[in-house]
Write a protein that holds these residues in place. Structure first.
Motif, PDB file in Angstrom:
ATOM      1  N   MET B   1     -40.055  16.813 -56.609  1.00 11.29           N
ATOM      2  CA  MET B   1     -39.495  15.461 -56.483  1.00 11.29           C
ATOM      3  C   MET B   1     -39.954  14.800 -55.192  1.00 11.29           C
ATOM      4  SD  MET B   1     -35.611  15.947 -57.770  1.00 11.29           S
ATOM      5  CE  MET B   1     -35.226  16.905 -59.226  1.00 11.29           C
ATOM      6  N   ARG B   3     -43.183  14.362 -54.098  1.00  5.43           N
ATOM      7  CA  ARG B   3     -44.632  14.422 -54.155  1.00  5.43           C
ATOM      8  C   ARG B   3     -45.311  13.083 -53.897  1.00  5.43           C
ATOM      9  NH1 ARG B   3     -44.916  16.970 -59.552  1.00  5.43           N
ATOM     10  NH2 ARG B   3     -42.702  16.546 -59.392  1.00  5.43           N
ATOM     11  N   GLU B   8     -43.735  15.693 -48.604  1.00 10.39           N
ATOM     12  CA  GLU B   8     -43.586  17.067 -48.177  1.00 10.39           C
ATOM     13  C   GLU B   8     -44.789  17.932 -48.533  1.00 10.39           C
ATOM     14  OE1 GLU B   8     -40.012  19.980 -48.830  1.00 10.39           O
ATOM     15  OE2 GLU B   8     -39.461  17.881 -49.101  1.00 10.39           O
ATOM     16  N   LEU B   9     -45.294  17.681 -49.748  1.00  8.71           N
ATOM     17  CA  LEU B   9     -46.395  18.506 -50.228  1.00  8.71           C
ATOM     18  C   LEU B   9     -47.643  18.293 -49.379  1.00  8.71           C
ATOM     19  CD1 LEU B   9     -46.373  20.519 -52.505  1.00  8.71           C
ATOM     20  CD2 LEU B   9     -47.504  18.832 -53.942  1.00  8.71           C
ATOM     21  N   ILE B  12     -47.240  20.257 -46.272  1.00  8.39           N
ATOM     22  CA  ILE B  12     -47.496  21.684 -46.494  1.00  8.39           C
ATOM     23  C   ILE B  12     -48.995  21.951 -46.563  1.00  8.39           C
ATOM     24  CG2 ILE B  12     -47.221  23.580 -48.140  1.00  8.39           C
ATOM     25  CD1 ILE B  12     -44.514  22.268 -48.899  1.00  8.39           C
ATOM     26  N   LEU B 104     -40.060  22.950 -40.447  1.00  6.51           N
ATOM     27  CA  LEU B 104     -40.248  21.602 -39.912  1.00  6.51           C
ATOM     28  C   LEU B 104     -39.664  20.571 -40.863  1.00  6.51           C
ATOM     29  CD1 LEU B 104     -41.607  19.820 -37.721  1.00  6.51           C
ATOM     30  CD2 LEU B 104     -43.689  19.852 -39.115  1.00  6.51           C
ATOM     31  N   ALA B 105     -38.737  19.764 -40.366  1.00  8.33           N
ATOM     32  CA  ALA B 105     -38.143  18.682 -41.166  1.00  8.33           C
ATOM     33  C   ALA B 105     -38.450  17.351 -40.491  1.00  8.33           C
ATOM     34  CB  ALA B 105     -36.637  18.886 -41.302  1.00  8.33           C
ATOM     35  N   THR B 143     -40.567  23.521 -45.150  1.00  8.40           N
ATOM     36  CA  THR B 143     -40.585  22.103 -44.797  1.00  8.40           C
ATOM     37  C   THR B 143     -39.474  21.418 -45.563  1.00  8.40           C
ATOM     38  OG1 THR B 143     -42.102  21.506 -46.564  1.00  8.40           O
ATOM     39  CG2 THR B 143     -43.084  22.088 -44.447  1.00  8.40           C
ATOM     40  N   SER B 144     -39.038  20.284 -45.041  1.00 12.87           N
ATOM     41  CA  SER B 144     -38.000  19.510 -45.716  1.00 12.87           C
ATOM     42  C   SER B 144     -38.058  18.104 -45.160  1.00 12.87           C
ATOM     43  CB  SER B 144     -36.626  20.135 -45.428  1.00 12.87           C
ATOM     44  OG  SER B 144     -35.589  19.302 -45.911  1.00 12.87           O
ATOM     45  N   ALA B 145     -37.504  17.160 -45.908  1.00 12.66           N
ATOM     46  CA  ALA B 145     -37.206  15.876 -45.294  1.00 12.66           C
ATOM     47  C   ALA B 145     -35.992  16.090 -44.401  1.00 12.66           C
ATOM     48  CB  ALA B 145     -36.899  14.846 -46.369  1.00 12.66           C
TER      49      ALA B 145
END
Lengths: 340, 340
Positions: B1, B3, B8-9, B12, B104-105, B143-145
């Protein structure tokens, strides 16, 4: 500079005190007791990887507003889920947990209110209860005041598996059968209920049948699959079956054909209009294991007491397909994408 | 979700691509190459602890608004410091770094602006440059928002030391001499300058003499102290000399007498009104090593090329004291208290 009552130092003492109890209980298991030579209280923790074993490491954020909602999730569930995510990663590789490291940042003032302290206690209860039940020591971490109003956690899990024997995503071949443990869609279905009526779940107990609030990482299943040589590749269903299957296929260089009729649907999802199929395929956070096995393997119906269902097969084409009512359609990745 | 371009992708992929280069460079060192069997891209990373070694683990938050200020700190410095904190913990125990894991966010939308992308690039440059120079592979993470507007990082460092030989805080005895590497107070002094005139530091180069922006963890010193059996106990000066000395004394069950006149003062701190004493004692983040040695040890003037200064002795009384101008006063802990 953070030595006010209810401040950071109090938080550290609370965690030290409680994680000490975890270590005491773990020390009855001699193999695990030897894993953590030195816990909280030095510059680093010291771990001993058992002889002939390799060490597995995984890290997972649990950020308020992204991974949980303080108004909806009971604190105990947030703590449980924080640890469960990493344990599920270990399960997917057939590993045994050794030690966890918790980094926890709390908004300023949270611990100065009774409600805030109760939240922290509930969070630690949930985390340390699952730690105890899974034989995981809390061996260190970091604490900080959070820069904003969100609770921020990051957890590291370490585990061990016999050298070269960890299950990977990359071992599957075309022709392998595809399996999943337990049932799918329950977590997303329970989350939807939770967001509609959070109060119902404030004291969610027993913890046995809450696929979203208290998922049960399939550690014993993963270990049995590895030990008995049953699986050629494995991944946990954290981001949703469709997304995680794409990960497994990409790593193994294969495609897949999933039979919709074979998918095990959790009772909470089955009441949806579509029979739960969307939640099963894309819901995520089920923390079941998705794995492949050579076609010659005679798969038992249950592994470590958990039902195992054949849901399709891996194919030479790189496409991931769903067979449904006699028709074949592409099964696009529809879940979360956030694992590094 | 997640992308969307710049999502996030993409983050990464950027990290995978760049950390791949780190692994390539590390693979020229055969011992370290064998440490990370499986890096980013499975449920867990797999590490091999070298034979006869124990594994050390430490985690450190780097939270915007708490540990750095996006307006004041260049991105490259934030990345460098993020890794340096954990490397310094390894240094204090005499360990060799193996692998790092970065969680990492990033605030929503940060990567959709050129300035935001440049920040992330600078951060990774700083982190991966220090990783390369210290032989540390970036082997995974999350990773994250971010839930708010702050950049959130948490880093895990793993390292190895010969089994049972890691330096600890707890090995000192009354009568031991007390030493510190390099000089103190420089980090706090540079930070004060930085907050006054941030623009001066936007392109801080060379990185050699910036005790706050680009601290140099004393890995080789720690390893040499361990290998040569010079130290009875050690800790890094991250929270301030006064605080870290209290930690060392508490762990060893001793007190200390510090001679103010013997303290090595960084040139940046020496221009303060009090000659820099407050910054030296309480400033923190110098990432030097504070260590004890048996009185019979003939300590060299430099270890691994870094000056080593005797600053006092450990005592049977549990009190931590400062001797200054012929008078003795209590040396209270005045730095940060946040290490779990």
């Amino acid at each position: 500079m953070a030595r006010e009552p209810g401040g950071e130092l109090d938080l550290i003492r609370k965690i030290q005190l409680r994680s000490g109890r975890v270590s005491d209980s773990a020390s009855r298991d001699s193999r695990r007791a030897s894993a953590v030579t030195l816990g909280i209280g030095d510059d680093c923790a010291i771990l001993q990887s058992p002889a002939g074993h390799e060490l597995l490491v995984t890290t997972d954020f649990s950020l308020e507003g992204r991974h949980f909602d303080r108004a909806a999730h009971p604190a105990r569930s947030v703590g449980h889920r924080c640890l469960a995510r990493g344990l599920s990663d270990l399960a997917a590789m057939g590993a045994t947990p050794l030690a966890a490291f918790l980094s926890l940042a709390l908004p300023a003032g949270l611990q100065r209110t009774a409600r805030g302290r109760a939240w922290v206690d509930g969070f630690l209860d949930g985390l340390l209860s699952l730690a105890r039940n899974s034989g995981t020591s809390l061996a260190g971490g970091d604490t900080s005041a959070a820069p904003g109003q969100h609770i921020l956690a990051d957890i590291v899990l370490t585990g061990a598996a016999p050298r070269g024997r960890s299950l990977r995503r990359s071992g599957a071949r075309a022709g392998d059968a595809l399996y999943v443990t337990g049932s799918l869609g329950g977590s997303a279905a329970e989350l939807a209920q939770l967001l509609r009526t959070p109060r119902r779940f404030r004291s969610a107990l027993p913890e046995n049948d809450h696929p979203h609030l208290f998922p049960r990482p399939r550690l014993l299943v993963g270990q049995a699959l590895r030990r008995r040589g049953l699986a050629s590749a494995a991944i946990d269903v954290s981001d949703g079956l469709s997304t995680d299957l794409h990960h497994l296929c990409a790593a193994s260089g294969v495609g897949a054909m999933v039979e919709a009729a074979a998918l095990p649907i959790h009772a909470l999802a089955a009441t949806e209009e579509d029979g739960g199929l969307a939640l099963v395929l894309h819901g995520g956070e089920d923390y079941e294991l998705l794995f492949a096995a050579r076609p010659t393997v005679r798969m038992p119906r249950t592994v470590a007491g958990v039902p195992v269902r054949r849901i399709g097969r891996l194919t030479r084409s790189k496409r991931v397909l769903l067979e449904r009512d006699g028709r074949t359609e592409p099964l696009d990745s529809g879940g979360w994408e956030h694992t590094l």
